[in-house]
Design a protein around this motif. Structure first.
Motif, PDB file in Angstrom:
ATOM      1  N   THR A 100       1.022  -0.857   0.205  1.00 25.52           N
ATOM      2  CA  THR A 100       0.010  -0.304  -0.032  1.00 25.52           C
ATOM      3  C   THR A 100       0.841   1.495  -0.208  1.00 25.52           C
ATOM      4  OG1 THR A 100      -0.318  -0.010   2.444  1.00 25.52           O
ATOM      5  CG2 THR A 100      -2.371  -0.816   1.025  1.00 25.52           C
ATOM      6  N   MET A 101       0.599   2.179  -1.140  1.00 23.93           N
ATOM      7  CA  MET A 101       1.264   3.605  -0.176  1.00 23.93           C
ATOM      8  C   MET A 101       0.423   4.304  -1.085  1.00 23.93           C
ATOM      9  SD  MET A 101       3.924   4.903  -3.862  1.00 23.93           S
ATOM     10  CE  MET A 101       2.827   4.507  -5.173  1.00 23.93           C
ATOM     11  N   THR A 102       0.350   5.913   0.139  1.00 23.95           N
ATOM     12  CA  THR A 102       0.001   6.644   0.561  1.00 23.95           C
ATOM     13  C   THR A 102       0.227   7.655   0.786  1.00 23.95           C
ATOM     14  OG1 THR A 102      -1.238   5.078   1.842  1.00 23.95           O
ATOM     15  CG2 THR A 102      -1.704   7.551   2.714  1.00 23.95           C
ATOM     16  N   LYS A 103      -0.475   8.488   0.483  1.00 22.19           N
ATOM     17  CA  LYS A 103      -0.103   9.976   0.022  1.00 22.19           C
ATOM     18  C   LYS A 103       0.290  11.370   1.827  1.00 22.19           C
ATOM     19  CE  LYS A 103      -0.588  14.289  -2.574  1.00 22.19           C
ATOM     20  NZ  LYS A 103      -1.198  14.791  -3.346  1.00 22.19           N
ATOM     21  N   ILE A 104       1.556  11.376   2.087  1.00 23.60           N
ATOM     22  CA  ILE A 104       1.128  11.936   3.248  1.00 23.60           C
ATOM     23  C   ILE A 104       0.547  13.452   3.641  1.00 23.60           C
ATOM     24  CG2 ILE A 104       2.919  12.337   4.751  1.00 23.60           C
ATOM     25  CD1 ILE A 104       5.265  10.817   3.670  1.00 23.60           C
ATOM     26  N   ILE A 105      -0.028  13.308   4.129  1.00 24.25           N
ATOM     27  CA  ILE A 105      -0.352  15.158   4.436  1.00 24.25           C
ATOM     28  C   ILE A 105       0.263  15.679   5.193  1.00 24.25           C
ATOM     29  CG2 ILE A 105      -2.541  15.594   4.468  1.00 24.25           C
ATOM     30  CD1 ILE A 105      -4.261  13.225   3.998  1.00 24.25           C
TER      31      ILE A 105
END
Length: 105
Positions: A100-105
């Motif tokens: 899983t790859m998640t954009k850092i907010i």
């Protein structure tokens, strides 16, 4: 809500490793990386994104910032956005890594 089977994404190719997207949104993606013996994914970064890797099948060598280690079925690895990661299947068996790859907010 969206439901998919990660096992449907276990697709292999004799020519090169495969990356199969499972679920994708504007902030994250779940995908499968599949490697036959000898196949690799060269070291790279994912600026602004965290990546979690779960070894679903087999044993794989993962390089993180040049430091290599072997991981096996059930191992979970977190890669920060600044870390350079590469994967290689040096075993005689096929390998699948759920990611899983998640954009850092």
């Amino acid at each position: 809500m969206e439901t998919k089977s990660m096992f449907d994404a276990q697709q292999f190719d004799e020519e090169r490793f495969t990356k199969v997207d499972i679920i994708k949104t504007r902030r994250s993606v779940a995908f499968m990386l599949n490697f036959l013996p000898g196949q690799d994914l060269r070291p790279h970064t994912h600026p602004g994104r965290e990546v979690y890797l779960l070894v679903l099948e087999g044993t794989i060598k993962i390089s993180i910032n040049g430091s290599e280690a072997e991981y096996q079925k059930g191992d979970v690895i977190l890669c920060e956005d600044s870390e350079e990661i590469g994967l290689i299947n040096e075993s005689d068996e096929r390998v699948s890594v759920y990611a899983t790859m998640t954009k850092i907010i």
